[in-house]
Design a protein around this motif. Structure first.
Motif, short mmCIF file in Angstrom:
data_model
loop_
_atom_site.label_atom_id
_atom_site.label_comp_id
_atom_site.label_asym_id
_atom_site.label_seq_id
_atom_site.Cartn_x
_atom_site.Cartn_y
_atom_site.Cartn_z
N ASN A 269 -12.93 39.43 -4.50
CA ASN A 269 -12.83 39.60 -3.06
C ASN A 269 -14.11 40.22 -2.50
OD1 ASN A 269 -11.58 39.55 -0.51
ND2 ASN A 269 -10.84 41.64 -0.75
N GLY A 270 -14.64 41.21 -3.21
CA GLY A 270 -15.84 41.89 -2.74
C GLY A 270 -17.08 41.00 -2.72
N THR A 271 -17.16 40.07 -3.65
CA THR A 271 -18.33 39.18 -3.71
C THR A 271 -18.17 37.95 -2.80
OG1 THR A 271 -17.36 38.08 -5.65
CG2 THR A 271 -18.94 39.87 -6.06
N GLY A 272 -16.97 37.72 -2.28
CA GLY A 272 -16.76 36.61 -1.35
C GLY A 272 -16.72 35.25 -2.00
N ILE A 273 -16.40 35.17 -3.30
CA ILE A 273 -16.42 33.88 -3.98
C ILE A 273 -15.13 33.08 -3.80
CG2 ILE A 273 -18.05 34.71 -5.71
CD1 ILE A 273 -15.74 34.93 -7.68
N ILE A 274 -14.10 33.73 -3.26
CA ILE A 274 -12.82 33.03 -3.06
C ILE A 274 -12.81 32.41 -1.67
CG2 ILE A 274 -10.31 33.23 -3.09
CD1 ILE A 274 -11.63 33.90 -5.74
N PRO A 275 -12.62 31.08 -1.57
CA PRO A 275 -12.60 30.42 -0.25
C PRO A 275 -11.49 30.99 0.64
CG PRO A 275 -12.71 28.81 -2.03
CD PRO A 275 -12.45 30.13 -2.68
N ALA A 276 -11.74 30.95 1.94
CA ALA A 276 -10.79 31.50 2.90
C ALA A 276 -9.43 30.82 2.79
CB ALA A 276 -11.34 31.36 4.31
N SER A 277 -9.40 29.53 2.49
CA SER A 277 -8.13 28.81 2.39
C SER A 277 -7.27 29.34 1.26
CB SER A 277 -8.39 27.31 2.19
OG SER A 277 -9.17 27.09 1.01
N LEU A 278 -7.90 29.66 0.12
CA LEU A 278 -7.15 30.21 -1.01
C LEU A 278 -6.70 31.64 -0.74
CD1 LEU A 278 -8.94 28.90 -4.25
CD2 LEU A 278 -6.74 28.21 -3.27
N ARG A 279 -7.53 32.41 -0.04
CA ARG A 279 -7.14 33.78 0.32
C ARG A 279 -5.92 33.76 1.23
NH1 ARG A 279 -11.73 36.29 3.23
NH2 ARG A 279 -10.36 38.12 3.25
N ILE B 227 -4.69 42.11 -2.48
CA ILE B 227 -6.11 42.44 -2.57
C ILE B 227 -6.96 41.41 -1.83
CG2 ILE B 227 -8.10 42.74 -4.12
CD1 ILE B 227 -6.26 43.94 -6.16
N LEU B 228 -6.65 40.13 -2.01
CA LEU B 228 -7.43 39.10 -1.32
C LEU B 228 -7.20 39.16 0.19
CD1 LEU B 228 -7.14 35.97 -3.65
CD2 LEU B 228 -8.98 37.65 -3.49
N GLY B 229 -6.11 39.81 0.61
CA GLY B 229 -5.85 39.96 2.03
C GLY B 229 -6.54 41.15 2.66
N LEU B 230 -7.22 41.97 1.85
CA LEU B 230 -7.91 43.15 2.36
C LEU B 230 -9.33 42.81 2.81
CD1 LEU B 230 -6.98 45.99 -0.17
CD2 LEU B 230 -6.29 45.86 2.22
N ASN B 231 -9.76 43.43 3.89
CA ASN B 231 -11.17 43.38 4.25
C ASN B 231 -12.00 44.00 3.13
OD1 ASN B 231 -13.49 45.25 5.45
ND2 ASN B 231 -13.33 43.43 6.76
N ARG B 232 -13.14 43.40 2.80
CA ARG B 232 -13.92 43.84 1.62
C ARG B 232 -14.37 45.28 1.73
NH1 ARG B 232 -17.69 38.48 2.10
NH2 ARG B 232 -15.99 36.98 1.94
N ASP B 233 -14.95 45.65 2.85
CA ASP B 233 -15.42 47.03 3.01
C ASP B 233 -14.26 48.02 2.95
OD1 ASP B 233 -18.00 46.11 3.28
OD2 ASP B 233 -17.89 46.00 5.47
N LEU B 234 -13.16 47.63 3.54
CA LEU B 234 -11.96 48.45 3.54
C LEU B 234 -11.45 48.65 2.12
CD1 LEU B 234 -9.97 49.77 5.59
CD2 LEU B 234 -8.63 47.66 5.42
N MET B 235 -11.45 47.61 1.35
CA MET B 235 -10.98 47.66 -0.03
C MET B 235 -11.83 48.61 -0.87
SD MET B 235 -11.07 44.56 -2.82
CE MET B 235 -12.87 44.66 -2.81
N LEU B 236 -13.14 48.47 -0.78
CA LEU B 236 -14.03 49.30 -1.60
C LEU B 236 -13.90 50.77 -1.25
CD1 LEU B 236 -17.21 47.02 -1.55
CD2 LEU B 236 -15.61 47.35 -3.44
N LEU C 126 -6.45 53.54 4.68
CA LEU C 126 -7.47 54.28 5.41
C LEU C 126 -7.14 54.48 6.89
CD1 LEU C 126 -10.74 52.78 3.91
CD2 LEU C 126 -9.96 55.14 3.72
N ARG C 127 -7.36 55.73 7.36
CA ARG C 127 -7.11 56.03 8.77
C ARG C 127 -8.15 55.38 9.69
NH1 ARG C 127 -6.78 61.27 6.80
NH2 ARG C 127 -8.56 61.95 8.08
N ASP C 128 -9.38 55.21 9.19
CA ASP C 128 -10.43 54.64 10.03
C ASP C 128 -10.62 53.15 9.76
OD1 ASP C 128 -11.46 54.87 7.51
OD2 ASP C 128 -13.36 55.77 8.13
N ALA C 129 -9.54 52.48 9.35
CA ALA C 129 -9.64 51.06 9.00
C ALA C 129 -10.17 50.22 10.16
CB ALA C 129 -8.28 50.53 8.55
N SER C 130 -9.73 50.53 11.38
CA SER C 130 -10.14 49.74 12.53
C SER C 130 -11.64 49.85 12.79
CB SER C 130 -9.37 50.16 13.78
OG SER C 130 -9.59 51.54 14.05
#
Length: 432
Positions: free
Chosen positions: A299-309, A112-121, A231-235
């Motif tokens: 993940n959606g709120t962006g509170i997890i630092p990139a290093s931990l993700r 989940i933390l590896g997913l793009n936020r918009d893609l995840m939602l 999602l097919r339109d992930a890109s």
């Protein structure tokens, strides 16, 4: 360059295997986590390497992952593993040590933390209809199969479709049998014995189907994505490079990522056992379902630092590539081939197969309608409903080479399994 087997050259692998097997047969292998892991890894690696080299089996049946599962089950069936060490394997994989839970926790957090936020939602929003599509497809083909073998539509749905699509054993067959007893007055064991047998047959079909779908996806790439998103339109949704893919991390970040994952699980357990269970005790929601929700929010709120993700994604990859063998050996040791053989009749096998196929097509069709790749939807919303829950999810995803979709698979087993329990509560009262 010499061939290596999970990092070991063949002479060293043989020496290690002889030491561990000798200690096991002499009864002196330590009966703790260290001994259990050593035995499970040796069994798993040997069967994995065999399965990866058998023609047809390695490409179309399930390869090393399925061989580790079935090979261990055969060893237990013929009493080739001492009884004390079968119990040790079971205790490592499930209770009291429950490595299976730890494995799923790490995979959920990393995926989940590896997913793009918009893609995840967007992908989570279309997932429930895809699950329901799989259930409907399973019921339709299951009923058709029942008519062929003289089983009424009501009995087909109650005794075949519900236990197969119910989210596994502990979250599916067991509570379904309790609902059966409460509604009908008949003993729960009378329902459970058949339910778990038919579920075991379907679980094997689901694993094999995962390998087949992976091969179809490899030959027809337009039907599948990158094996980590639906999602097919992930890109089109992902516009910027994810910082977590480029950030530099140190070895200490992995400790933080592991603690983060464990804390998400405990937070899910607080809401499952302490909060939700007090508010709506009649509609339980599994700890993993809450955990998925909280990781997705983080993940959606962006509170997890990139290093931990990034560290969480790396931990997930380590577990996926290496520790899956421990899980498969544990599942194999817990699979009773005697019960499976007793349940194997032409009618049961064909009906279980039709239900699995129905789940595949139902979820693939609805999944495509809501914007998913059909193969990835079929693997997660279809096959991960028609298996033995958490361990079945890992076996199916391993055979399908789609461990990155674990969060969706767990939604199928937990949320989807809860939906089946609600349906079962209604249908037992109406049809029995």
């Amino acid at each position: 360059m010499k061939k290596k087997y999970f990092g070991l050259e063949l002479p060293m692998l043989l020496i290690i295997s002889v030491i561990i097997i000798f200690a096991t047969q002499m009864g002196i292998l330590s009966q703790d986590l260290a001994g259990g892991f050593a035995l499970m890894l040796v069994i798993g690696i040997i069967f994995y390497e065999i399965g990866e080299r058998i023609p047809i089996w390695n490409k179309y049946i399930g390869g090393g992952i399925l061989m580790a599962f079935l090979g261990t089950a055969v060893l237990v069936y013929f009493n080739l593993i001492p009884e004390d060490y079968v119990a040790l394997i079971d205790s490592v994989n499930s209770k009291p040590m429950n490595f299976l839970n730890l494995f799923i926790i790490m995979l959920i957090t990393g995926s989940i933390l590896g997913l793009n936020r918009d893609l995840m939602l967007k992908s989570f929003a279309g997932y429930l209809p895809t699950i329901l599509g799989g259930v409907i497809g399973a019921a339709i083909l299951g009923i058709l199969g029942g008519l062929i073998f003289g089983v009424s539509p009501a009995n087909t749905v109650l005794k075949y479709v519900l236990p197969i699509m119910g989210g596994g054993n502990g979250a599916g067959a067991v509570p379904l049998s309790q609902i059966y007893e409460r509604v009908t007055g008949d003993a729960a064991s009378n329902y459970y014995g058949f339910a778990i047998s038919i579920l075991t047959i379907a679980n094997i079909f689901a694993i094999i189907a995962g390998a087949i779908l992976n091969n179809i996806g490899n030959s027809k790439p337009n039907l599948t994505g990158d094996k980590s998103t639906l999602l097919r339109d992930a890109s089109e949704i992902i516009s910027d490079e994810d910082e977590a893919d480029t950030v530099k991390i140190s070895i200490i970040d992995y400790c933080g990522a592991i603690l983060l994952a464990l804390t998400f699980y405990q937070l899910g357990k607080i809401f499952s056992d302490l909060v939700w269970d007090k508010i709506v005790p009649s509609v339980p929601i599994h700890t993993f379902a809450w955990m998925i929700l909280f990781v997705a929010i983080a993940n959606g709120t962006g509170i997890i630092p990139a290093s931990l993700r990034r560290a969480a994604k790396d931990v997930q990859k380590f577990f996926t590539k290496n520790m899956i063998l421990v899980i498969m050996v544990g599942v194999g040791a817990d699979t009773s081939l005697a019960e499976l053989f007793a349940a194997i009749t032409l009618g049961n096998v064909v009906m279980a197969l039709l239900i699995v196929v129905g789940a595949i097509f139902g979820s693939a069709i609805i999944g495509r309608m809501v914007g998913f790749y059909p193969i990835d939807a079929a693997v997660t919303a279809g096959l991960c409903m028609a298996n033995r829950g958490g361990s079945g999810d890992l076996a199916v995803l391993g055979a399908a080479d789609r461990m990155g979709l674990i969060s969706y698979a767990q939604l199928s087993s937990r949320l989807g399994g809860g939906i089946i329990l609600v349906i079962g509560s209604i249908l037992f009262g109406l049809l029995m």
